[in-house]
Design a protein around this motif. Sequence first.
Motif, PDB file in Angstrom:
ATOM      1  N   ASP A 100       0.858  -1.195   0.000  1.00 37.98           N
ATOM      2  CA  ASP A 100       0.000   0.000   0.000  1.00 37.98           C
ATOM      3  C   ASP A 100       0.891   1.242   0.000  1.00 37.98           C
ATOM      4  N   SER A 101       1.713   1.362   1.047  1.00 34.94           N
ATOM      5  CA  SER A 101       2.643   2.490   1.141  1.00 34.94           C
ATOM      6  C   SER A 101       3.815   2.071   2.020  1.00 34.94           C
ATOM      7  N   THR A 102       5.014   2.285   1.556  1.00 36.96           N
ATOM      8  CA  THR A 102       6.195   1.940   2.368  1.00 36.96           C
ATOM      9  C   THR A 102       6.179   2.737   3.675  1.00 36.96           C
ATOM     10  N   ILE A 136      10.966   8.527  -6.082  1.00 38.42           N
ATOM     11  CA  ILE A 136      11.784   8.994  -7.210  1.00 38.42           C
ATOM     12  C   ILE A 136      11.200   8.417  -8.499  1.00 38.42           C
ATOM     13  N   ASN A 137      10.877   9.292  -9.430  1.00 33.84           N
ATOM     14  CA  ASN A 137      10.369   8.825 -10.724  1.00 33.84           C
ATOM     15  C   ASN A 137      11.539   8.303 -11.547  1.00 33.84           C
ATOM     16  N   PHE A 138      11.608   6.994 -11.652  1.00 39.21           N
ATOM     17  CA  PHE A 138      12.731   6.343 -12.318  1.00 39.21           C
ATOM     18  C   PHE A 138      12.156   5.331 -13.297  1.00 39.21           C
ATOM     19  N   GLY A 175       0.327   5.161  -2.375  1.00 37.79           N
ATOM     20  CA  GLY A 175       1.420   6.063  -2.023  1.00 37.79           C
ATOM     21  C   GLY A 175       0.839   7.415  -1.640  1.00 37.79           C
ATOM     22  N   ARG A 176       1.463   8.054  -0.664  1.00 41.15           N
ATOM     23  CA  ARG A 176       0.914   9.358  -0.271  1.00 41.15           C
ATOM     24  C   ARG A 176       1.974  10.446  -0.209  1.00 41.15           C
ATOM     25  N   GLY A 177       1.499  11.652  -0.428  1.00 42.57           N
ATOM     26  CA  GLY A 177       2.341  12.839  -0.308  1.00 42.57           C
ATOM     27  C   GLY A 177       1.982  13.582   0.966  1.00 42.57           C
ATOM     28  N   ARG A 178       2.376  14.834   1.054  1.00 42.66           N
ATOM     29  CA  ARG A 178       2.033  15.623   2.232  1.00 42.66           C
ATOM     30  C   ARG A 178       0.523  15.860   2.261  1.00 42.66           C
ATOM     31  N   LEU A 179      -0.008  16.117   3.438  1.00 46.68           N
ATOM     32  CA  LEU A 179      -1.433  16.414   3.626  1.00 46.68           C
ATOM     33  C   LEU A 179      -2.315  15.331   2.994  1.00 46.68           C
ATOM     34  N   ASN A 180      -1.812  14.095   3.055  1.00 43.83           N
ATOM     35  CA  ASN A 180      -2.548  12.952   2.514  1.00 43.83           C
ATOM     36  C   ASN A 180      -2.873  13.020   1.028  1.00 43.83           C
ATOM     37  N   ARG A 181      -2.088  13.778   0.302  1.00 42.70           N
ATOM     38  CA  ARG A 181      -2.286  13.817  -1.138  1.00 42.70           C
ATOM     39  C   ARG A 181      -1.802  12.512  -1.751  1.00 42.70           C
ATOM     40  N   LYS A 182      -2.299  12.238  -2.931  1.00 39.93           N
ATOM     41  CA  LYS A 182      -1.937  10.991  -3.588  1.00 39.93           C
ATOM     42  C   LYS A 182      -0.538  11.096  -4.208  1.00 39.93           C
ATOM     43  N   TRP A 183       0.267  10.058  -4.015  1.00 37.82           N
ATOM     44  CA  TRP A 183       1.558   9.982  -4.698  1.00 37.82           C
ATOM     45  C   TRP A 183       1.493   8.811  -5.675  1.00 37.82           C
ATOM     46  N   VAL A 184       1.540   9.103  -6.944  1.00 39.06           N
ATOM     47  CA  VAL A 184       1.398   8.074  -7.974  1.00 39.06           C
ATOM     48  C   VAL A 184       2.695   7.261  -8.042  1.00 39.06           C
ATOM     49  N   SER A 185       2.592   5.944  -7.875  1.00 38.85           N
ATOM     50  CA  SER A 185       3.789   5.102  -7.713  1.00 38.85           C
ATOM     51  C   SER A 185       3.762   3.853  -8.572  1.00 38.85           C
ATOM     52  N   ASN A 199      -0.248  21.422 -10.986  1.00 40.44           N
ATOM     53  CA  ASN A 199       0.257  22.772 -11.239  1.00 40.44           C
ATOM     54  C   ASN A 199       1.729  22.783 -11.650  1.00 40.44           C
ATOM     55  N   TYR A 200       2.225  21.605 -11.993  1.00 36.98           N
ATOM     56  CA  TYR A 200       3.583  21.546 -12.517  1.00 36.98           C
ATOM     57  C   TYR A 200       3.741  20.268 -13.326  1.00 36.98           C
ATOM     58  N   GLY A 201       4.795  20.186 -14.082  1.00 32.29           N
ATOM     59  CA  GLY A 201       5.028  18.981 -14.867  1.00 32.29           C
ATOM     60  C   GLY A 201       5.762  17.934 -14.066  1.00 32.29           C
ATOM     61  N   LYS A 208      10.260  20.674 -13.431  1.00 34.68           N
ATOM     62  CA  LYS A 208       9.334  19.536 -13.383  1.00 34.68           C
ATOM     63  C   LYS A 208       9.737  18.620 -12.237  1.00 34.68           C
ATOM     64  N   LYS A 209       8.744  18.136 -11.510  1.00 35.43           N
ATOM     65  CA  LYS A 209       9.049  17.370 -10.295  1.00 35.43           C
ATOM     66  C   LYS A 209       9.518  15.960 -10.631  1.00 35.43           C
ATOM     67  N   VAL A 210      10.694  15.614 -10.122  1.00 34.83           N
ATOM     68  CA  VAL A 210      11.258  14.286 -10.396  1.00 34.83           C
ATOM     69  C   VAL A 210      11.255  13.426  -9.128  1.00 34.83           C
TER      70      VAL A 210
HETATM   71  C1  BT5 Z   1       5.499  14.697  -1.866  1.00 37.21           C
HETATM   72  O1  BT5 Z   1       4.307  15.226  -1.456  1.00 37.21           O
HETATM   73  O2  BT5 Z   1       6.141  15.101  -2.790  1.00 37.21           O
HETATM   74  C2  BT5 Z   1       5.968  13.505  -1.041  1.00 37.21           C
HETATM   75  C3  BT5 Z   1       6.051  12.237  -1.851  1.00 37.21           C
HETATM   76  C4  BT5 Z   1       6.581  11.085  -1.036  1.00 37.21           C
HETATM   77  C5  BT5 Z   1       6.390   9.759  -1.720  1.00 37.21           C
HETATM   78  C6  BT5 Z   1       7.091   8.639  -1.018  1.00 37.21           C
HETATM   79  S1  BT5 Z   1       7.135   7.181  -1.963  1.00 37.21           S
HETATM   80  C7  BT5 Z   1       7.692   6.266  -0.638  1.00 37.21           C
HETATM   81  C8  BT5 Z   1       6.939   6.767   0.581  1.00 37.21           C
HETATM   82  N1  BT5 Z   1       5.691   6.058   0.739  1.00 37.21           N
HETATM   83  C9  BT5 Z   1       4.624   6.873   0.562  1.00 37.21           C
HETATM   84  O3  BT5 Z   1       3.426   6.511   0.626  1.00 37.21           O
HETATM   85  N2  BT5 Z   1       5.058   8.123   0.310  1.00 37.21           N
HETATM   86  C10 BT5 Z   1       6.507   8.209   0.316  1.00 37.21           C
HETATM   87  P1  BT5 Z   1       3.710  16.598  -1.945  1.00 37.21           P
HETATM   88  O4  BT5 Z   1       4.741  17.672  -1.930  1.00 37.21           O
HETATM   89  O5  BT5 Z   1       2.476  16.772  -1.137  1.00 37.21           O
HETATM   90  O6  BT5 Z   1       3.334  16.346  -3.459  1.00 37.21           O
HETATM   91  C11 BT5 Z   1       2.194  15.590  -3.829  1.00 37.21           C
HETATM   92  C12 BT5 Z   1       1.723  16.081  -5.196  1.00 37.21           C
HETATM   93  O7  BT5 Z   1       2.673  15.710  -6.199  1.00 37.21           O
HETATM   94  C13 BT5 Z   1       0.417  15.448  -5.640  1.00 37.21           C
HETATM   95  O8  BT5 Z   1      -0.696  16.198  -5.192  1.00 37.21           O
HETATM   96  C14 BT5 Z   1       0.523  15.456  -7.151  1.00 37.21           C
HETATM   97  O9  BT5 Z   1       0.113  16.714  -7.672  1.00 37.21           O
HETATM   98  C15 BT5 Z   1       2.021  15.328  -7.403  1.00 37.21           C
HETATM   99  N3  BT5 Z   1       2.437  13.951  -7.707  1.00 37.21           N
HETATM  100  C16 BT5 Z   1       1.863  12.776  -7.358  1.00 37.21           C
HETATM  101  N4  BT5 Z   1       2.596  11.735  -7.757  1.00 37.21           N
HETATM  102  C17 BT5 Z   1       3.684  12.245  -8.401  1.00 37.21           C
HETATM  103  C18 BT5 Z   1       4.823  11.676  -9.030  1.00 37.21           C
HETATM  104  N5  BT5 Z   1       5.043  10.362  -9.069  1.00 37.21           N
HETATM  105  N6  BT5 Z   1       5.722  12.549  -9.570  1.00 37.21           N
HETATM  106  C19 BT5 Z   1       5.557  13.883  -9.525  1.00 37.21           C
HETATM  107  N7  BT5 Z   1       4.510  14.469  -8.945  1.00 37.21           N
HETATM  108  C20 BT5 Z   1       3.578  13.666  -8.375  1.00 37.21           C
END
Ligand code: BT5
Length: 253
Positions: free
Chosen positions: A20-22, A139-141, A48-58, A156-158, A114-116
């Motif tokens: 689900d998420s590391t 890391i997008n690899f 995968g999640r980002g800050r504020l519970n945003r989705k991180w596409v993985s 809002n960014y590439g 662009k976010k990598v």
């Molecule tokens: C981040 O949040 O940039 C933190 C990302 C952390 C991901 C890692 S992966 C391993 C570990 N396990 C997890 O579940 N999470 C961590 P933030 O600054 O809030 O950016 C999130 C935003 O980035 C989203 O709302 C999207 O707009 C965008 N985004 C989502 N997936 C992306 C991707 N793969 N590459 C670039 N942008 C992305």
Amino acid sequence: SDGLQTDIIGRKIYYFNTIDSTQNFALRLSEWPHENGSVIIAKKQTRGRGRLNRKWVSPSGGIWLSVLLKPNFDSSHTSLFPMATSLALSIAIKKILKIDTQLKWPNDLTINDKKVAGILIDASIESNKIEYLIIGVGINFQVKPSAITRQIKNQNYGVATLVEKENNSQVKLVQQFLLELEHVYNQIMSGHVSNIQQKWIKRSSTIGKNITATTTTEVLRGKAIGIDKTGALLLSKDGKIQKLLAADISYKT
Ligand code: BT5
């Protein structure tokens, strides 16, 4: 773990094909003894999640990992970890792939804006002591940017991705990153933070720019003029200086 040169980070490594998420797995591990420095890596994350519970596409191919640390210092250092981690990753990418990345406050690595890669820190703090820190790195690899962008809604960014230069460069990149992370971690532990900040500023695209900062409560515009010793961004606005602890920033004003 052949070729890994660290002392603490990566003594135990947990690999998953799908998780689900590391970050969530590390959270469960944090309750166990002997897990300081443990690393969790997955080929693919379903939530995968980002800050504020945003989705991180993985999707498959990327590097999705978390590092669990149980440091024995007071919580005032916590805010330095996004900066220290992004610096460590930027240095590792340069050394292994020979690619320059820029650091965007607080936690993004970009190539041509662009976010990598993104970084997420989960921390638990009890009476000024850090119980655990979980450093999440995405890391997008070897993934197509379109595979990511089509799953992002309000974009809002590439998105940028890194590609394999030679056999094994993914493994080498992870090993080098863990080594650089241990290095900045030791620097924070011994109080040598100005070194990290100077290096971060050198690679930063944020300092000196007019920015729009969105916090959970307001939108601010001003010029990013520096960072303080806690990692907060200093924003100059109408002759006053404001400290930003957390925000999303954009270079559009
Ligand atoms: C981040 O949040 O940039 C933190 C990302 C952390 C991901 C890692 S992966 C391993 C570990 N396990 C997890 O579940 N999470 C961590 P933030 O600054 O809030 O950016 C999130 C935003 O980035 C989203 O709302 C999207 O707009 C965008 N985004 C989502 N997936 C992306 C991707 N793969 N590459 C670039 N942008 C992305």
